[in-house]
Design an enzyme around this catalytic site. Structure first.
Site, PDB file in Angstrom:
ATOM      1  N   GLY A  19       3.147  16.650  15.986  1.00 21.57           N
ATOM      2  CA  GLY A  19       3.677  17.270  17.191  1.00 21.57           C
ATOM      3  C   GLY A  19       4.359  18.586  16.867  1.00 21.57           C
ATOM      4  N   THR A  48       3.524   3.693   7.958  1.00 20.92           N
ATOM      5  CA  THR A  48       4.163   4.132   9.202  1.00 20.92           C
ATOM      6  C   THR A  48       4.092   3.054  10.263  1.00 20.92           C
ATOM      7  OG1 THR A  48       3.674   6.466   8.765  1.00 20.92           O
ATOM      8  CG2 THR A  48       4.092   5.840  11.055  1.00 20.92           C
ATOM      9  N   TYR A 104      -6.250  -0.293  10.558  1.00 20.31           N
ATOM     10  CA  TYR A 104      -5.366   0.226  11.603  1.00 20.31           C
ATOM     11  C   TYR A 104      -5.193  -0.810  12.706  1.00 20.31           C
ATOM     12  CZ  TYR A 104      -3.869   2.889  15.692  1.00 20.31           C
ATOM     13  OH  TYR A 104      -3.207   3.319  16.811  1.00 20.31           O
TER      14      TYR A 104
END
Length: 318
Positions: A20, A79, A133
């Protein structure tokens, strides 16, 4: 963020700016009820600082986008799993409630006509990053559910299906902004595989209010809710519609998956949500059409280009 501020809430955002940019916050920087902390969800002290004094926490931070997940699997796992545990511990210690953003990737290869929240998860090899994932996000949900059962944490889960909107680019594999950028630039629209894989795209302006409402309903705690678009479309048809709607002279180029992604990628052919549970709880009924989504994202990209800036990247947390 803007939605919460407009409702009069005080909002603190923590983001490590890996996917971002601060420019994405330009409309709220300086708002008297807004505070920004540059930090990582793997940093317990930073998370505790962000959560302190909050009564509601929205956990949107994650490794996002197919490219990032396939090319950096270890970073993504850390993460998504360890970061979520840090957030859960902090929220519990501070006595806040939590809204955990999960993903339609949870369902893996399940191609059912309409996936409800209890649908079977059909995953591929654990050695393929695409499925690690999905497995990591499943562990996130399991962690959240266990904190609810064992500690009474007030936590609800939403599973997002291909959410699209302004301030998003195709940099990390998001197909709609990538195809729109190519169409506006007169470049070939790259469609991976045979293009017959289908998705249901949802607009951020429909999703954010639903997320907020779900976070406010105590009966949602301990449960998961699908939030997705209601119109199924193939990626090839999507590319054709973008070209037509934007008046582009681009053509379409098919790219084999092995050329498009690093080793470890495997696609799923179909992903269609059953939104009935969220509709019953909070009246979720996405109204924004695919054509309007395309127009809104294209307008945002044109605005960025005309301003001489780079295309925006969506604020996705980490």
């Amino acid at each position: 963020m803007e939605h919460l501020l407009s409702a009069g809430d005080e909002v603190t955002v923590i983001d490590n700016l890996s996917t971002g940019r601060l420019e994405n916050l330009r409309d709220v920087i300086g708002h008297r009820n807004f505070r920004f902390i540059e930090g990582d969800i793997l940093d317990k002290a930073a998370v505790d600082k962000a959560v302190a004094g909050a009564n509601r926490v929205f956990h949107l931070a994650a490794a996002v986008g197919v490219n990032l997940i396939v090319e950096h699997p270890l970073e993504s796992l850390r993460t998504n799993i360890h970061g979520t545990e840090v957030v859960l511990d902090s929220v519990l210690a501070n006595g806040a409630s939590l809204l955990l953003a999960s993903t339609s990737e949870i369902y893996g290869k399940n191609t059912a006509d309409s996936l409800n929240e209890d649908a079977d998860r059909i995953l591929g090899s654990a050695l393929k990053s695409r499925w690690t994932y999905a497995a990591a996000k499943g562990i996130d949900e399991a962690f959240a559910h266990a904190y609810w059962r064992e500690f009474g944490l007030e936590v609800a889960i939403v599973r997002l299906f291909n959410t699209v909107g302004p301030r998003q680019t195709g940099r990390y594999g998001m197909v709609v902004p990538r195809l729109i950028r190519q169409a506006l630039a007169g470049e070939p629209l790259t469609v991976y595989g045979d293009g017959r894989q289908t998705r249901c795209f949802s607009y951020v302006g429909d999703i954010v209010p639903a997320i907020t409402r779900i976070s406010e309903v105590p009966s949602a705690y301990g449960q998961a809710f699908n939030l997705g678009g209601s119109y199924e479309i193939s990626i090839l048809t999507l590319a054709e519609r973008i070209i037509e709607l934007l008046g582009s002279e681009s053509d379409i180029r098919f790219v084999p998956y092995e050329e498009a992604y690093a080793e470890g990628y495997e696609d799923m052919r179909r992903r269609v949500p059953d939104n009935g549970k969220a509709r019953q709880l909070v009246g979720f009924d996405p109204k924004t059409t695919l054509d309007q989504i395309i127009r809104n994202v294209a307008a945002d990209q044109r605005s960025e280009t005309q301003a001489g800036g780079r295309l925006k990247v969506s604020m996705a947390g980490n």
